[in-house]
Design a protein around this motif. Structure first.
Motif, PDB file in Angstrom:
ATOM      1  N   PHE A 220      23.445  13.296 -33.731  1.00  0.00           N
ATOM      2  CA  PHE A 220      24.631  13.516 -33.007  1.00  0.00           C
ATOM      3  C   PHE A 220      25.578  14.743 -33.466  1.00  0.00           C
ATOM      4  O   PHE A 220      26.401  15.049 -32.174  1.00  0.00           O
ATOM      5  N   SER A 221      25.872  15.023 -33.974  1.00  0.00           N
ATOM      6  CA  SER A 221      26.332  15.917 -34.657  1.00  0.00           C
ATOM      7  C   SER A 221      26.127  17.267 -33.807  1.00  0.00           C
ATOM      8  O   SER A 221      26.644  18.470 -33.377  1.00  0.00           O
ATOM      9  N   ARG A 222      24.902  17.927 -34.236  1.00  0.00           N
ATOM     10  CA  ARG A 222      24.206  18.786 -33.447  1.00  0.00           C
ATOM     11  C   ARG A 222      24.096  18.781 -32.004  1.00  0.00           C
ATOM     12  O   ARG A 222      23.878  20.076 -31.042  1.00  0.00           O
ATOM     13  N   SER A 223      24.156  17.060 -31.261  1.00  0.00           N
ATOM     14  CA  SER A 223      24.559  17.785 -29.990  1.00  0.00           C
ATOM     15  C   SER A 223      25.559  18.318 -28.859  1.00  0.00           C
ATOM     16  O   SER A 223      25.658  18.769 -27.942  1.00  0.00           O
ATOM     17  N   ILE A 224      26.487  17.556 -29.816  1.00  0.00           N
ATOM     18  CA  ILE A 224      27.657  17.707 -29.579  1.00  0.00           C
ATOM     19  C   ILE A 224      27.812  19.070 -30.223  1.00  0.00           C
ATOM     20  O   ILE A 224      29.299  19.956 -28.998  1.00  0.00           O
ATOM     21  N   CYS A 225      27.400  20.084 -31.056  1.00  0.00           N
ATOM     22  CA  CYS A 225      27.867  21.604 -31.610  1.00  0.00           C
ATOM     23  C   CYS A 225      26.954  21.713 -30.887  1.00  0.00           C
ATOM     24  O   CYS A 225      27.865  23.444 -30.110  1.00  0.00           O
ATOM     25  N   GLN A 226      26.285  21.917 -30.421  1.00  0.00           N
ATOM     26  CA  GLN A 226      24.858  22.950 -29.831  1.00  0.00           C
ATOM     27  C   GLN A 226      24.393  22.468 -28.076  1.00  0.00           C
ATOM     28  O   GLN A 226      23.713  23.302 -27.904  1.00  0.00           O
ATOM     29  N   GLY A 227      24.989  21.271 -27.143  1.00  0.00           N
ATOM     30  CA  GLY A 227      24.769  20.943 -26.286  1.00  0.00           C
ATOM     31  C   GLY A 227      23.242  20.088 -26.834  1.00  0.00           C
ATOM     32  O   GLY A 227      22.823  20.135 -27.431  1.00  0.00           O
ATOM     33  N   ARG A 228      22.608  19.465 -25.102  1.00  0.00           N
ATOM     34  CA  ARG A 228      21.747  18.362 -25.437  1.00  0.00           C
ATOM     35  C   ARG A 228      20.224  19.096 -26.171  1.00  0.00           C
ATOM     36  O   ARG A 228      19.666  18.295 -26.403  1.00  0.00           O
ATOM     37  N   ARG A 229      20.286  19.853 -25.053  1.00  0.00           N
ATOM     38  CA  ARG A 229      18.634  20.637 -25.482  1.00  0.00           C
ATOM     39  C   ARG A 229      18.466  21.342 -26.677  1.00  0.00           C
ATOM     40  O   ARG A 229      17.590  20.487 -26.715  1.00  0.00           O
ATOM     41  N   ALA A 230      19.646  21.558 -27.670  1.00  0.00           N
ATOM     42  CA  ALA A 230      19.789  21.536 -28.857  1.00  0.00           C
ATOM     43  C   ALA A 230      18.830  20.453 -29.693  1.00  0.00           C
ATOM     44  O   ALA A 230      18.485  19.999 -30.819  1.00  0.00           O
ATOM     45  N   GLY A 231      19.851  19.245 -29.018  1.00  0.00           N
ATOM     46  CA  GLY A 231      19.789  17.514 -29.730  1.00  0.00           C
ATOM     47  C   GLY A 231      18.196  17.117 -29.404  1.00  0.00           C
ATOM     48  O   GLY A 231      18.234  17.043 -29.906  1.00  0.00           O
ATOM     49  N   VAL A 232      17.783  17.264 -28.551  1.00  0.00           N
ATOM     50  CA  VAL A 232      15.559  16.820 -27.807  1.00  0.00           C
ATOM     51  C   VAL A 232      15.570  17.647 -28.938  1.00  0.00           C
ATOM     52  O   VAL A 232      14.975  16.871 -29.292  1.00  0.00           O
ATOM     53  N   ILE A 233      15.350  18.918 -29.481  1.00  0.00           N
ATOM     54  CA  ILE A 233      14.647  19.419 -30.156  1.00  0.00           C
ATOM     55  C   ILE A 233      14.739  18.880 -31.861  1.00  0.00           C
ATOM     56  O   ILE A 233      13.700  18.970 -32.154  1.00  0.00           O
TER      57      ILE A 233
ATOM     58  N   SER B 194      27.969   6.395 -37.251  1.00  0.00           N
ATOM     59  CA  SER B 194      27.162   7.050 -37.089  1.00  0.00           C
ATOM     60  C   SER B 194      27.581   7.803 -36.213  1.00  0.00           C
ATOM     61  O   SER B 194      27.205   8.983 -35.687  1.00  0.00           O
ATOM     62  N   PHE B 195      28.966   7.361 -35.746  1.00  0.00           N
ATOM     63  CA  PHE B 195      29.138   8.145 -33.863  1.00  0.00           C
ATOM     64  C   PHE B 195      30.191   8.905 -34.322  1.00  0.00           C
ATOM     65  O   PHE B 195      30.915   9.534 -33.649  1.00  0.00           O
ATOM     66  N   GLU B 196      30.607   9.576 -35.640  1.00  0.00           N
ATOM     67  CA  GLU B 196      31.518  10.533 -35.851  1.00  0.00           C
ATOM     68  C   GLU B 196      30.844  11.882 -35.961  1.00  0.00           C
ATOM     69  O   GLU B 196      30.049  11.882 -36.648  1.00  0.00           O
ATOM     70  N   ALA B 197      31.234  12.787 -35.720  1.00  0.00           N
ATOM     71  CA  ALA B 197      30.308  13.706 -35.719  1.00  0.00           C
ATOM     72  C   ALA B 197      31.260  14.844 -36.752  1.00  0.00           C
ATOM     73  O   ALA B 197      31.972  14.689 -37.372  1.00  0.00           O
ATOM     74  N   HIS B 198      29.995  15.873 -36.588  1.00  0.00           N
ATOM     75  CA  HIS B 198      30.394  16.704 -38.434  1.00  0.00           C
ATOM     76  C   HIS B 198      29.855  17.878 -38.051  1.00  0.00           C
ATOM     77  O   HIS B 198      29.194  18.439 -36.640  1.00  0.00           O
ATOM     78  N   ARG B 199      30.945  19.089 -38.119  1.00  0.00           N
ATOM     79  CA  ARG B 199      31.041  20.363 -37.499  1.00  0.00           C
ATOM     80  C   ARG B 199      29.463  21.206 -38.143  1.00  0.00           C
ATOM     81  O   ARG B 199      29.473  21.064 -38.798  1.00  0.00           O
ATOM     82  N   LEU B 200      28.879  22.109 -37.013  1.00  0.00           N
ATOM     83  CA  LEU B 200      27.440  22.507 -37.550  1.00  0.00           C
ATOM     84  C   LEU B 200      27.430  23.623 -36.989  1.00  0.00           C
ATOM     85  O   LEU B 200      28.317  24.095 -35.766  1.00  0.00           O
ATOM     86  N   GLU B 201      26.783  24.515 -37.713  1.00  0.00           N
ATOM     87  CA  GLU B 201      26.385  25.904 -37.331  1.00  0.00           C
ATOM     88  C   GLU B 201      25.870  26.100 -35.903  1.00  0.00           C
ATOM     89  O   GLU B 201      24.394  25.397 -36.291  1.00  0.00           O
ATOM     90  N   VAL B 202      25.615  26.881 -35.048  1.00  0.00           N
ATOM     91  CA  VAL B 202      24.281  27.234 -33.977  1.00  0.00           C
ATOM     92  C   VAL B 202      22.690  27.240 -34.851  1.00  0.00           C
ATOM     93  O   VAL B 202      22.979  29.077 -35.811  1.00  0.00           O
TER      94      VAL B 202
END
Length: 212
Positions: A29-42, A99-107
């Motif tokens: 959830f956090s990865r998808s918000i911070c870096q986009g859908r493609r990063a979330g799927v990978i 689980s639906f509260e995001a954390h800040r992640l680096e790219v």
């Protein structure tokens, strides 16, 4: 083979577990918000690779061993029930985060995204205990080859998890925005999940299964 009623119940159990707060969902959830859908799927593909390791470990030996020893089966039954109660408490305890509260992640690069998803799941205690304590409750030697039953259940769990997490990865931003506008529903999600988990724990603790 696994009876359809047991398979459906297992699917519900897998759905409830994947929706409870845990490292996998929070990371995706956090990865998808911070870096986009493609990063979330990978990252999700890495998580699925971790599920395969857990599943194969159970299918190759752990499940057969535990089902063959009644004392081990009973012990695991209570461990599984207690763990579900623990998850229920984690969902409703004061100060708990959804689980639906995001954390800040680096790219990160795609290779690292996959690896982090894999390690997040491989080292996830929630999934390890699911496969060690809850998974064996749905396997019975009287229904055929334990290994094949384990594969059917394992791929069912992986399919449920993949579907739910893919939906989350593709719509994380919209989900986060909706919950930010509706904080009451965010709290209700935790309490509903806690109630369902407690009900599953009670059912697991009271279920009687013939072990040969």
């Amino acid at each position: 083979m696994v009876p359809m009623n047991d398979l459906l119940l297992f699917g519900v159990a897998a759905l409830v577990v994947v929706l409870t707060p845990g490292p996998n969902m929070i990371y995706l959830f956090s990865r998808s918000i911070c870096q986009g859908r493609r990063a979330g799927v990978i990252s999700l593909l890495g998580v699925m690779a971790g599920f395969l390791v857990h599943m194969l470990a159970a299918a190759i030996g752990l499940t057969a061993l535990f089902m063959a020893i009644p004392l081990a089966y009973e012990t695991l039954k209570w461990v599984g029930a207690l763990y579900l109660l623990y998850l229920a408490w984690q969902a409703v305890r004061p100060g708990a985060r959804s689980s639906f509260e995001a954390h800040r992640l680096e790219v990160d690069r795609p290779r690292k995204l996959f690896l982090m998803g894999f390690l997040t799941n491989l080292l996830n205690p929630k999934i390890a205990i699911f496969y060690l304590a809850i998974f064996p409750q749905f396997v019975s030697p009287e229904h055929g080859a334990v290994f094949l039953q384990s594969l059917v259940l394992g791929f069912t769990q992986i399919g449920v998890s993949f579907t739910v997490n893919l939906m989350i990865a593709l719509s994380a931003a919209g989900i986060a925005a909706w919950f930010s506008r509706n904080p009451v529903w965010l709290a209700m999600q935790r309490y509903v999940m806690g109630f369902v988990l407690a009900g599953m724990a009670a059912r697991l603790a009271t279920e009687q299964r013939h072990v040969t």
